[in-house]
Design a protein around this motif. Structure first.
Motif, PDB file in Angstrom:
ATOM      1  N   GLU A 175      31.497  24.426  32.797  1.00 21.70           N
ATOM      2  CA  GLU A 175      32.529  25.618  32.853  1.00 21.70           C
ATOM      3  C   GLU A 175      32.194  26.248  34.150  1.00 21.70           C
ATOM      4  O   GLU A 175      31.130  26.373  34.564  1.00 21.70           O
ATOM      5  CB  GLU A 175      32.331  26.389  31.700  1.00 21.70           C
ATOM      6  CG  GLU A 175      33.275  27.690  31.967  1.00 21.70           C
ATOM      7  CD  GLU A 175      33.108  28.875  30.607  1.00 21.70           C
ATOM      8  OE1 GLU A 175      33.986  29.741  30.707  1.00 21.70           O
ATOM      9  OE2 GLU A 175      32.486  28.525  29.801  1.00 21.70           O
ATOM     10  N   PHE A 176      33.332  26.572  34.801  1.00 20.31           N
ATOM     11  CA  PHE A 176      33.002  27.308  36.047  1.00 20.31           C
ATOM     12  C   PHE A 176      33.088  28.691  35.315  1.00 20.31           C
ATOM     13  O   PHE A 176      34.309  29.518  35.283  1.00 20.31           O
ATOM     14  CB  PHE A 176      34.499  27.248  37.019  1.00 20.31           C
ATOM     15  CG  PHE A 176      34.114  25.933  37.622  1.00 20.31           C
ATOM     16  CD1 PHE A 176      33.374  25.624  38.521  1.00 20.31           C
ATOM     17  CD2 PHE A 176      35.162  25.171  37.502  1.00 20.31           C
ATOM     18  CE1 PHE A 176      33.049  24.167  39.240  1.00 20.31           C
ATOM     19  CE2 PHE A 176      35.273  23.620  38.080  1.00 20.31           C
ATOM     20  CZ  PHE A 176      34.235  23.434  38.852  1.00 20.31           C
ATOM     21  N   GLY A 177      32.228  29.088  34.981  1.00 23.89           N
ATOM     22  CA  GLY A 177      31.941  30.362  33.984  1.00 23.89           C
ATOM     23  C   GLY A 177      31.732  31.787  34.920  1.00 23.89           C
ATOM     24  O   GLY A 177      31.078  31.875  35.876  1.00 23.89           O
ATOM     25  N   CYS A 178      32.860  32.685  34.772  1.00 28.75           N
ATOM     26  CA  CYS A 178      32.659  33.873  35.251  1.00 28.75           C
ATOM     27  C   CYS A 178      31.830  34.771  34.395  1.00 28.75           C
ATOM     28  O   CYS A 178      32.167  35.140  33.400  1.00 28.75           O
ATOM     29  CB  CYS A 178      34.182  34.687  35.343  1.00 28.75           C
ATOM     30  SG  CYS A 178      34.106  36.013  36.134  1.00 28.75           S
ATOM     31  N   CYS A 179      30.854  35.128  35.126  1.00 28.60           N
ATOM     32  CA  CYS A 179      29.709  36.017  34.549  1.00 28.60           C
ATOM     33  C   CYS A 179      29.625  37.615  35.193  1.00 28.60           C
ATOM     34  O   CYS A 179      29.927  37.590  36.295  1.00 28.60           O
ATOM     35  CB  CYS A 179      28.427  35.321  34.413  1.00 28.60           C
ATOM     36  SG  CYS A 179      28.657  33.625  33.466  1.00 28.60           S
ATOM     37  N   GLY A 188      24.456  26.897  41.453  1.00 29.04           N
ATOM     38  CA  GLY A 188      24.058  28.124  40.677  1.00 29.04           C
ATOM     39  C   GLY A 188      25.013  28.890  40.653  1.00 29.04           C
ATOM     40  O   GLY A 188      26.275  28.546  40.048  1.00 29.04           O
ATOM     41  N   THR A 189      25.417  29.978  41.576  1.00 27.41           N
ATOM     42  CA  THR A 189      26.528  30.814  41.604  1.00 27.41           C
ATOM     43  C   THR A 189      27.394  30.677  42.935  1.00 27.41           C
ATOM     44  O   THR A 189      26.928  30.339  44.139  1.00 27.41           O
ATOM     45  CB  THR A 189      26.256  32.437  41.531  1.00 27.41           C
ATOM     46  OG1 THR A 189      25.767  32.677  42.767  1.00 27.41           O
ATOM     47  CG2 THR A 189      25.313  32.593  40.615  1.00 27.41           C
ATOM     48  N   PHE A 240      30.025  37.037  39.231  1.00 26.37           N
ATOM     49  CA  PHE A 240      29.699  35.716  39.923  1.00 26.37           C
ATOM     50  C   PHE A 240      30.439  34.628  38.916  1.00 26.37           C
ATOM     51  O   PHE A 240      30.673  34.767  37.737  1.00 26.37           O
ATOM     52  CB  PHE A 240      28.474  35.695  40.172  1.00 26.37           C
ATOM     53  CG  PHE A 240      27.276  35.495  39.003  1.00 26.37           C
ATOM     54  CD1 PHE A 240      27.210  34.452  38.239  1.00 26.37           C
ATOM     55  CD2 PHE A 240      26.760  36.854  38.689  1.00 26.37           C
ATOM     56  CE1 PHE A 240      26.335  34.746  37.183  1.00 26.37           C
ATOM     57  CE2 PHE A 240      25.981  37.032  37.753  1.00 26.37           C
ATOM     58  CZ  PHE A 240      25.751  35.852  36.826  1.00 26.37           C
ATOM     59  N   VAL A 241      30.782  33.573  39.642  1.00 29.00           N
ATOM     60  CA  VAL A 241      30.843  32.224  38.886  1.00 29.00           C
ATOM     61  C   VAL A 241      29.854  31.313  38.963  1.00 29.00           C
ATOM     62  O   VAL A 241      29.266  30.917  39.977  1.00 29.00           O
ATOM     63  CB  VAL A 241      32.186  31.714  39.397  1.00 29.00           C
ATOM     64  CG1 VAL A 241      32.900  30.502  38.795  1.00 29.00           C
ATOM     65  CG2 VAL A 241      33.498  32.864  38.764  1.00 29.00           C
ATOM     66  N   GLN A 242      29.438  30.481  37.809  1.00 28.86           N
ATOM     67  CA  GLN A 242      28.346  29.374  38.025  1.00 28.86           C
ATOM     68  C   GLN A 242      29.338  28.263  37.815  1.00 28.86           C
ATOM     69  O   GLN A 242      30.022  27.959  37.007  1.00 28.86           O
ATOM     70  CB  GLN A 242      27.448  29.970  36.730  1.00 28.86           C
ATOM     71  CG  GLN A 242      26.621  31.043  37.086  1.00 28.86           C
ATOM     72  CD  GLN A 242      25.619  31.173  35.806  1.00 28.86           C
ATOM     73  OE1 GLN A 242      25.940  31.017  34.554  1.00 28.86           O
ATOM     74  NE2 GLN A 242      24.463  31.144  35.920  1.00 28.86           N
ATOM     75  N   ASP A 243      28.598  27.275  38.278  1.00 30.84           N
ATOM     76  CA  ASP A 243      28.778  25.831  38.163  1.00 30.84           C
ATOM     77  C   ASP A 243      27.940  25.446  36.844  1.00 30.84           C
ATOM     78  O   ASP A 243      27.167  24.446  36.727  1.00 30.84           O
ATOM     79  CB  ASP A 243      28.479  24.792  38.989  1.00 30.84           C
ATOM     80  CG  ASP A 243      27.144  24.683  39.595  1.00 30.84           C
ATOM     81  OD1 ASP A 243      26.438  25.618  39.733  1.00 30.84           O
ATOM     82  OD2 ASP A 243      26.720  23.721  39.756  1.00 30.84           O
TER      83      ASP A 243
END
Length: 637
Positions: A356-360, A515-516, A378-381
């Motif tokens: 997921e390109f997770g928005c955190c 990472g982000t 930020f968005v993580q891979d």
């Protein structure tokens, strides 16, 4: 008599009470002169420390890497002496060695000025020339408290007061200056020659914002002049490459007070961002990851069940509504477990790689925010691999191969690995941690990586590998991670059906490579100093006409490039050609195409490559389109 054994196995006999300095002198005058500290049975000590029993020793000089931290510690003592000499009313507090240097915190009623730093550094040089010995002294705890109080050093007295009764207190003297310290130190101040004071900053006493603000002076210290000069050059180069400065100059992004720690991406910056995302997505598809999307806001109950509410609560943004408490997700793992739990999973479904390109969001302190490198949104891979214990090795090897591919494509050739083991605050039993740490150590060796230990820095649910990159100016950046987790699948009730028909818990591998996105973008901007490789550049080619009579032709060429999926810009303003070329060069566009009437007739364009010493060359337009399209396809498919 006592036996002293050297690293090569040779043994020499000495009278009891021999010191490292005496041993060095017995070997050679040059070693006696160069010796800094002695390692006795694995522990570092002053050269003057008496060795009373049979021991294995190693004499260390400035060439040994372990000595650099001691040089910096000595420099901290020297700055404290210098500051106290120049400003007798100030109080000294603490001054440790740190990465690349040292600092010392002072309690002073008026701020240090730039001129003060120059005076302190000059006095430090004088102290070095005085070549006073560092002399170790043991003292009773209560006596030490009274001594520092009489000296007006109330911070030192407070530190000693926090040490339990009966513990040994050690001091170090150099000339007329005395400081609280465990040591060891080099033989004298004259050994510390290559240093520079860098800046002044504020710092709370003992790191607590409820305490008074002190003044912290940072410095750097090295074993040789060459090392110091190289470091200062690196800092100059790093300043030139500062991503905040380049980001503004190239119009990539901006930050503002109304959204602290959150990025406003401009079209060119977001173009790079989307290119990286497309590249990562292609890699994930080739390596059989299934991409998912999970909610950004989740009920407190889920975070309590996962353990994040207890262990990570201070870093979470809380949202209240409908008489419920929710939190913006700081990470995607609990959400991915919810997807895994939908439907019955068999051992045949494993490994299951979920990305997921997770928005955190994480509630970082305002003082810790730094451009793109430390943000709140930020968005993580992000990805999680659900697997069996037997698959940990093979999945780690596959992950490491993927990680190498990606870092290589972004221009990072040197990769270091740190192994972070169990932290003090953690979930899960020691047996589970033993199993997780053992599995990960075996797997990383099988993947072909050496590692260094990073004690106590694992995640609360499992040990982790940290992958550290070295950039163009020699700085290190921790980006990728891989964590082995036996805890969250248990806490959140994830299970699969084993070949025996029984239900088992999957192992969960948490992994990220860049990472982000935000931080990685900052690193890339500084890595390339804004001069991105062709496939990443926000504008890949800029097209200029010699005269405005060619405007319609230039517009048509620009459309051909855009239609071919190439990021192209044009300039048909009334400015002179050299001005247009200079402007696009300043914007660090990799290719600048200049078109005149001859090129119009021939279907060609003359190409200038940014930063190339080669003469400009003329190509058919279709050749240029093909060249850029081939480069894009190489990375983006």
């Amino acid at each position: 008599m006592i036996n002293i054994t050297f690293p090569d196995g040779f043994t020499k006999q000495f009278n009891k009470g021999v010191t490292g300095a005496e041993i060095a002198s017995s070997i050679s005058k040059s070693l006696a002169k160069d010796a800094m500290v002695v390692e006795i049975n694995g522990s570092l000590a002053d050269m003057s420390f008496p060795i009373e029993n049979d021991s294995s020793i190693r004499i260390l000089t400035s060439k040994d890497p372990e000595v650099l931290e001691i040089i910096r510690h000595d420099a901290a003592h020297i700055i404290a002496e210098a500051a106290k000499d120049l400003f007798p009313d100030l109080q000294v507090t603490i001054g440790p060695a740190i990465k690349d240097g040292f600092y010392y915190d002072f309690a002073k009623s008026t701020p240090f000025t730039t001129d003060d730093l120059a005076k302190i550094e000059a006095r430090m040089q004088e102290i070095v020339k005085e070549d006073n010995k560092f002399i170790r002294q043991e003292i009773d705890r209560n006596e030490a408290i009274e001594m520092f109080k009489k000296m007006g050093e109330h911070y030192k007295a407070e530190i000693i007061s926090s040490i339990p009764e009966g513990e040994k207190i050690t001091l170090y003297r150099q000339g007329n200056f005395v400081d609280l310290c465990k040591g060891p130190h080099c033989p004298s101040t004259g050994k510390i020659k290559h240093f520079k004071l860098m800046k002044v900053a504020g710092a709370y006493w003992r790191g607590d914002s409820k305490n008074e603000m002190l003044q912290r002076i940072y410095g750097t210290a090295w074993a040789t002049k060459e090392q110091l000069d190289n470091y200062l050059h690196m800092l100059e180069e790093a300043e030139r490459r500062d991503h905040r400065k380049i980001g503004k100059e190239l119009g990539l992004f901006h930050l503002q007070e109304e959204a602290q720690g959150m990025v406003f991406w401009h079209p060119k910056g977001y173009s790079i961002y989307r290119t990286i995302e497309a590249y990562i997505r292609r890699k994930l598809e080739k390596h059989h990851y299934a991409e998912v999307k999970t909610p950004m806001v989740l009920d407190k109950k889920l975070w309590e069940a996962s353990g994040h509410w207890e262990k990570f609560r201070e870093s979470m943004f809380i949202v209240e509504g409908d008489d419920k408490i929710h939190a913006l997700k700081p990470m995607s793992c609990p959400g991915h477990i919810q997807i895994f739990k939908q439907g019955i999973k068999s051992y045949r479904d494993l490994p299951l790689r979920m990305a997921e390109f997770g928005c955190c969001h994480r509630n970082e302190s305002t003082g810790g925010l730094h451009g793109l490198l430390r943000v709140r949104n930020f968005v993580q891979d992000d990805a999680h691999i659900f697997c069996t214990e037997e698959q940990i090795n093979s999945e780690t090897v596959l992950f490491c191969n993927l990680l190498r591919e990606i870092y290589n494509d972004f221009g990072f050739k040197e990769i270091k690995v740190k192994f972070s083991d169990r932290p003090e605050v953690r979930a899960g039993s020691d047996d589970i941690w033993d199993k997780a740490e053992s599995s990960l150590k075996i797997a990383i060796k099988e993947a072909g990586f050496e590692y260094e230990m990073n004690p106590g820095e694992g995640a609360f649910y499992g040990p982790k590998l940290e992958f550290v990159l070295t950039d163009a100016v020699g700085r290190e950046w921790q980006c990728g991670t891989l964590q082995v987790d036996f805890v969250l699948p248990e806490r959140l009730d994830a299970e699969y059906i084993a070949p025996s028909g029984e239900k088992k818990r999957p192992v969960m591998l948490h992994r990220a490579i860049i990472g982000t996105f935000e931080r990685f973008m900052g690193i890339l901007i500084e890595q390339y100093a804004g001069r991105f490789p062709l496939w990443l550049a926000p504008v890949q080619i800029a097209i200029i006409g010699i005269t405005n009579e060619l405007d319609n032709h230039i517009i048509g060429l620009n459309k051909r490039f855009i239609d071919a999926g190439i990021r192209s810009e044009l300039d048909i303003s009334r400015e002179k050609v050299n001005y247009k070329i200079r402007n696009f060069s300043n914007q660090k566009v990799p290719l600048i195409a200049v078109v005149g009437k001859k090129e119009q007739l021939d279907g060609t364009m003359t190409i200038r490559k940014l930063g190339s010493s080669e003469e400009q060359k003329t190509f058919l337009v279709d050749e240029v389109i093909g060249m850029i399209a081939t480069e894009n396809k190489k990375y983006l498919g």
